[in-house]
Design a protein around this motif. Structure first.
Motif, PDB file in Angstrom:
ATOM      1  N   PRO A  43      71.197   8.163   6.141  1.00 33.61           N
ATOM      2  CA  PRO A  43      71.385   8.978   7.354  1.00 33.61           C
ATOM      3  C   PRO A  43      71.051   8.194   8.611  1.00 33.61           C
ATOM      4  N   ARG A  44      71.795   8.480   9.645  1.00 30.91           N
ATOM      5  CA  ARG A  44      71.545   7.914  10.966  1.00 30.91           C
ATOM      6  C   ARG A  44      71.501   9.066  11.961  1.00 30.91           C
ATOM      7  N   PRO A  45      70.316   9.704  12.092  1.00 32.72           N
ATOM      8  CA  PRO A  45      70.197  10.800  13.043  1.00 32.72           C
ATOM      9  C   PRO A  45      70.320  10.275  14.467  1.00 32.72           C
ATOM     10  N   GLY A  46      70.695  11.137  15.339  1.00 32.29           N
ATOM     11  CA  GLY A  46      70.814  10.739  16.732  1.00 32.29           C
ATOM     12  C   GLY A  46      71.733  11.673  17.471  1.00 32.29           C
ATOM     13  N   PRO A  47      72.181  11.229  18.619  1.00 32.99           N
ATOM     14  CA  PRO A  47      73.072  12.078  19.409  1.00 32.99           C
ATOM     15  C   PRO A  47      74.389  12.305  18.666  1.00 32.99           C
ATOM     16  N   PRO A  48      75.127  13.336  19.051  1.00 32.57           N
ATOM     17  CA  PRO A  48      76.400  13.616  18.388  1.00 32.57           C
ATOM     18  C   PRO A  48      77.333  12.407  18.440  1.00 32.57           C
ATOM     19  N   LEU A  49      78.057  12.228  17.375  1.00 31.76           N
ATOM     20  CA  LEU A  49      79.008  11.128  17.245  1.00 31.76           C
ATOM     21  C   LEU A  49      80.166  11.333  18.205  1.00 31.76           C
ATOM     22  N   PRO A  63      70.838  -2.366   7.917  1.00 33.36           N
ATOM     23  CA  PRO A  63      69.717  -1.469   7.619  1.00 33.36           C
ATOM     24  C   PRO A  63      68.472  -1.840   8.411  1.00 33.36           C
ATOM     25  N   THR A  64      67.595  -0.866   8.575  1.00 41.89           N
ATOM     26  CA  THR A  64      66.306  -1.097   9.231  1.00 41.89           C
ATOM     27  C   THR A  64      65.447  -1.986   8.325  1.00 41.89           C
ATOM     28  N   GLU A  65      64.328  -2.451   8.842  1.00 43.12           N
ATOM     29  CA  GLU A  65      63.420  -3.277   8.031  1.00 43.12           C
ATOM     30  C   GLU A  65      62.951  -2.527   6.784  1.00 43.12           C
ATOM     31  N   VAL A  66      62.636  -1.259   6.947  1.00 43.96           N
ATOM     32  CA  VAL A  66      62.201  -0.450   5.808  1.00 43.96           C
ATOM     33  C   VAL A  66      63.319  -0.348   4.772  1.00 43.96           C
ATOM     34  N   GLU A  67      64.539  -0.137   5.236  1.00 47.16           N
ATOM     35  CA  GLU A  67      65.677  -0.040   4.323  1.00 47.16           C
ATOM     36  C   GLU A  67      65.952  -1.383   3.646  1.00 47.16           C
ATOM     37  N   GLN A  68      65.760  -2.483   4.373  1.00 43.15           N
ATOM     38  CA  GLN A  68      65.930  -3.807   3.778  1.00 43.15           C
ATOM     39  C   GLN A  68      64.910  -4.038   2.665  1.00 43.15           C
ATOM     40  N   ARG A  69      63.664  -3.612   2.906  1.00 39.93           N
ATOM     41  CA  ARG A  69      62.631  -3.759   1.874  1.00 39.93           C
ATOM     42  C   ARG A  69      62.962  -2.919   0.644  1.00 39.93           C
ATOM     43  N   ALA A  70      63.737  -1.859   0.849  1.00 40.91           N
ATOM     44  CA  ALA A  70      64.158  -1.006  -0.273  1.00 40.91           C
ATOM     45  C   ALA A  70      65.397  -1.586  -0.967  1.00 40.91           C
ATOM     46  N   GLY A  71      65.862  -2.759  -0.514  1.00 43.21           N
ATOM     47  CA  GLY A  71      66.961  -3.428  -1.191  1.00 43.21           C
ATOM     48  C   GLY A  71      68.341  -3.187  -0.612  1.00 43.21           C
ATOM     49  N   LEU A  72      68.418  -2.610   0.587  1.00 45.27           N
ATOM     50  CA  LEU A  72      69.720  -2.343   1.197  1.00 45.27           C
ATOM     51  C   LEU A  72      70.148  -3.478   2.117  1.00 45.27           C
ATOM     52  N   THR A  73      71.449  -3.698   2.185  1.00 49.78           N
ATOM     53  CA  THR A  73      72.009  -4.702   3.076  1.00 49.78           C
ATOM     54  C   THR A  73      73.389  -4.260   3.533  1.00 49.78           C
ATOM     55  N   THR A  74      73.924  -4.952   4.520  1.00 47.06           N
ATOM     56  CA  THR A  74      75.307  -4.731   4.919  1.00 47.06           C
ATOM     57  C   THR A  74      76.059  -6.035   4.717  1.00 47.06           C
ATOM     58  N   LEU A  75      77.307  -5.938   4.308  1.00 49.39           N
ATOM     59  CA  LEU A  75      78.140  -7.116   4.121  1.00 49.39           C
ATOM     60  C   LEU A  75      79.052  -7.352   5.313  1.00 49.39           C
ATOM     61  N   VAL A  76      79.067  -6.402   6.248  1.00 44.02           N
ATOM     62  CA  VAL A  76      79.883  -6.519   7.458  1.00 44.02           C
ATOM     63  C   VAL A  76      78.952  -6.975   8.572  1.00 44.02           C
ATOM     64  N   ARG A  77      79.217  -8.149   9.131  1.00 47.16           N
ATOM     65  CA  ARG A  77      78.281  -8.740  10.086  1.00 47.16           C
ATOM     66  C   ARG A  77      78.728  -8.699  11.537  1.00 47.16           C
ATOM     67  N   GLY A  78      79.984  -8.729  11.843  1.00 43.23           N
ATOM     68  CA  GLY A  78      80.410  -8.732  13.234  1.00 43.23           C
ATOM     69  C   GLY A  78      81.847  -9.199  13.369  1.00 43.23           C
TER      70      GLY A  78
END
Length: 150
Positions: A43-49, A63-78
């Motif tokens: 989830p990414r809470p915040g203002p309406p999309l 992912p955030t640092e906490v999410e990274q420590r939980a083993g998450l990553t993104t393969l799309v970089r820029g």
């Protein structure tokens, strides 16, 4: 066990049925990151999309640092891309997007398709994420179910 009786304004009742558990599609933005076992929605809470381009930026931010420590990553970089959506259809034109070489094409595509499908369901009332079809360049259209493990 001691029983309370005689509370002002409170009448005794029998056992009450709470009804059915909550169901349906939850609201809010979800970004799909890669874990050891495949794609995982976060989830990414915040203002309406407001638009689909913002969603891709969330995905690229990773992912955030906490999410990274939980083993998450993104393969799309820029890179450069154009995303357009109408109803249950999304078209992604990728011109210079950098992908992490450590992941499979299927996971990269799954991240984009599932994240965008979820977002489009938030932007267009009455559309469910599983109804959204995403075309990636000249590939597809895909639905998120095409990338989920059974």
């Amino acid at each position: 066990m001691k029983r309370l009786t005689g509370l002002a304004g409170v009448t005794a009742t029998g056992v009450l049925d709470g009804g059915e558990p909550a169901s349906g599609i939850t609201r809010g933005l979800r970004v799909y990151f890669v874990a050891d076992d495949g794609l995982r929605p976060v989830p990414r809470p915040g203002p309406p999309l407001k638009d689909l381009a913002t969603v891709v930026k969330h995905l690229m931010a990773g992912p955030t640092e906490v999410e990274q420590r939980a083993g998450l990553t993104t393969l799309v970089r820029g890179g450069s891309y154009e995303v357009t959506g109408k109803g249950a259809e999304i078209d992604v034109q990728i011109t210079r997007v950098v992908f992490d070489g450590g992941g499979s094409d299927e996971l990269v595509s799954g991240q984009l398709v599932c994240t965008l499908a979820r977002a489009q369901s938030q932007l267009v009332p009455g559309i469910r994420p599983d109804e959204v079809r995403v075309t990636l360049g000249n590939q597809g259209p895909f639905t998120c179910a095409d990338f989920r493990k059974n």
